[in-house]
Design an enzyme around this catalytic site. Structure first.
Site, PDB file in Angstrom:
ATOM      1  N   HIS A 130       0.745  -1.183  -0.005  1.00 31.81           N
ATOM      2  CA  HIS A 130      -0.038  -0.092   0.095  1.00 31.81           C
ATOM      3  C   HIS A 130       0.744   1.301   0.059  1.00 31.81           C
ATOM      4  O   HIS A 130       1.888   1.298   0.649  1.00 31.81           O
ATOM      5  CB  HIS A 130      -0.976   0.014   1.176  1.00 31.81           C
ATOM      6  CG  HIS A 130      -0.245  -0.046   2.668  1.00 31.81           C
ATOM      7  ND1 HIS A 130       0.119   1.037   3.066  1.00 31.81           N
ATOM      8  CD2 HIS A 130      -0.016  -0.972   3.492  1.00 31.81           C
ATOM      9  CE1 HIS A 130       0.685   0.910   4.346  1.00 31.81           C
ATOM     10  NE2 HIS A 130       0.840  -0.471   4.538  1.00 31.81           N
ATOM     11  N   ASP A 131       0.477   2.320  -0.761  1.00 30.74           N
ATOM     12  CA  ASP A 131       0.936   3.729  -0.832  1.00 30.74           C
ATOM     13  C   ASP A 131       2.550   3.471  -1.475  1.00 30.74           C
ATOM     14  O   ASP A 131       3.140   4.578  -1.171  1.00 30.74           O
ATOM     15  CB  ASP A 131       0.936   4.283   0.584  1.00 30.74           C
ATOM     16  CG  ASP A 131      -0.385   4.299   1.214  1.00 30.74           C
ATOM     17  OD1 ASP A 131      -1.239   4.983   0.746  1.00 30.74           O
ATOM     18  OD2 ASP A 131      -0.611   3.640   2.144  1.00 30.74           O
ATOM     19  N   GLY A 148       5.010  -0.920   3.080  1.00 32.23           N
ATOM     20  CA  GLY A 148       4.193   0.198   2.784  1.00 32.23           C
ATOM     21  C   GLY A 148       5.077   1.520   2.446  1.00 32.23           C
ATOM     22  O   GLY A 148       6.109   1.610   3.092  1.00 32.23           O
TER      23      GLY A 148
END
Length: 285
Positions: A130-131, A148
């Site tokens: 994520h991200d 992340g």
């Protein structure tokens, strides 16, 4: 590109694929057997999902992205703080994603976006968390895993089974060696190796391939030696060396980029130079 609820007549969708009627499907899209495409997905012109691919969430695949079997894109992040927010995932044009790759959408606490640039190659079994934000022409080799919020700039390469700690930055044109644990930032054009990554020089092969001439290569070698001497330095001395290099070589774009990267705020700090390592007299010649 078709509006939501409609599909191009040129799209080829296998009878076993489950494509939500609200998904946006472009021209000449091919969706193979057993694929699943969610309601908030956009597939640009020429996208090819081979077989057993899942694309979900608010996810966009730009033109001519090619996705091989058993890939999942845009699934919920592996973050206990995630509460179902409508965060995003975006894959740039002409990127190739090989078998068993997982790419998760962003979180509200991060960028709310996981993004992979154009013309990248993500090889089998890699994980993009994520991200994470990857630039253009990035190559991620088999079994690479990312925490992340990792940032990887244009033209960087991460070799097989490397592991990137969350919030690590990998600079433009850098190369990360295989089976390498990266806990700190890697400078642009840097080369890191080791069980715990250590800087061993610059990515001379990549620089040559990108057309850097001998005079600039020599300047980069001298700049690197000033920034990373054989016997280490304190932070105060490093700051002075940064200033010296900027004064002498700051007019060269690649060196200026290295300096900007080193001076920028960092959550992880900079990868240290390998102990007893230095550039040989022939490197970069």
């Amino acid at each position: 590109m078709q509006i939501a609820g409609k599909r191009s007549d040129s799209a080829e969708i296998h009878a076993t694929a489950l494509v939500d009627e609200r998904a946006r499907i472009g021209e000449n899209v091919r969706i193979g057997p057993w694929c699943i495409v969610g309601p908030h997905v956009t597939l640009g012109d020429g996208v090819h999902l081979h077989a057993s691919v899942i694309v979900d969430g608010h996810t966009t695949l730009r033109e001519e992205v090619e996705v091989y079997p058993f890939v999942t894109i845009g699934m919920a992040p592996q973050d206990l703080k995630y509460a179902g927010e409508p965060t995003l995932c975006e894959i740039g044009a002409k990127t190739i994603i090989r078998e068993n790759v997982t790419i998760h959408r962003g979180t509200a606490q991060g960028h709310a976006l996981t993004k992979i640039g154009a013309s990248c190659l993500i090889m089998a079994n890699a994980h993009v968390a994520h991200d994470c934000v990857l630039g253009d022409r990035v190559i991620i080799v088999n079994n690479v895993v990312m925490g992340g919020h990792v940032e990887i700039a244009d033209d960087a390469k991460v070799m097989g089974s490397a592991a990137l700690h969350q919030f690590v930055r990998i600079g433009r044109g850098a190369v990360v060696g295989g089976v390498c644990g990266v806990e700190m930032d890697v400078i642009p054009y840097g080369s890191v190796l080791g069980n715990r990554a250590r800087l061993v020089g610059l990515n001379w092969i990549g620089l040559k391939r990108s057309g850097v001439g001998p005079e600039e290569m020599q300047a980069m070698r001298r700049a690197f030696r000033t920034l990373y001497p054989r016997h280490g330095s304190t932070d105060v001395v490093l700051e002075a060396r940064l200033a010296d290099v900027r004064r002498e070589y700051g007019h060269l774009q690649r060196i200026a980029e290295m300096l900007d990267f080193m001076e920028a705020p960092s959550r992880r700090g900079l990868t240290r130079v390998a102990r007893n390592e230095g550039l040989s007299e022939t490197e970069g010649a």
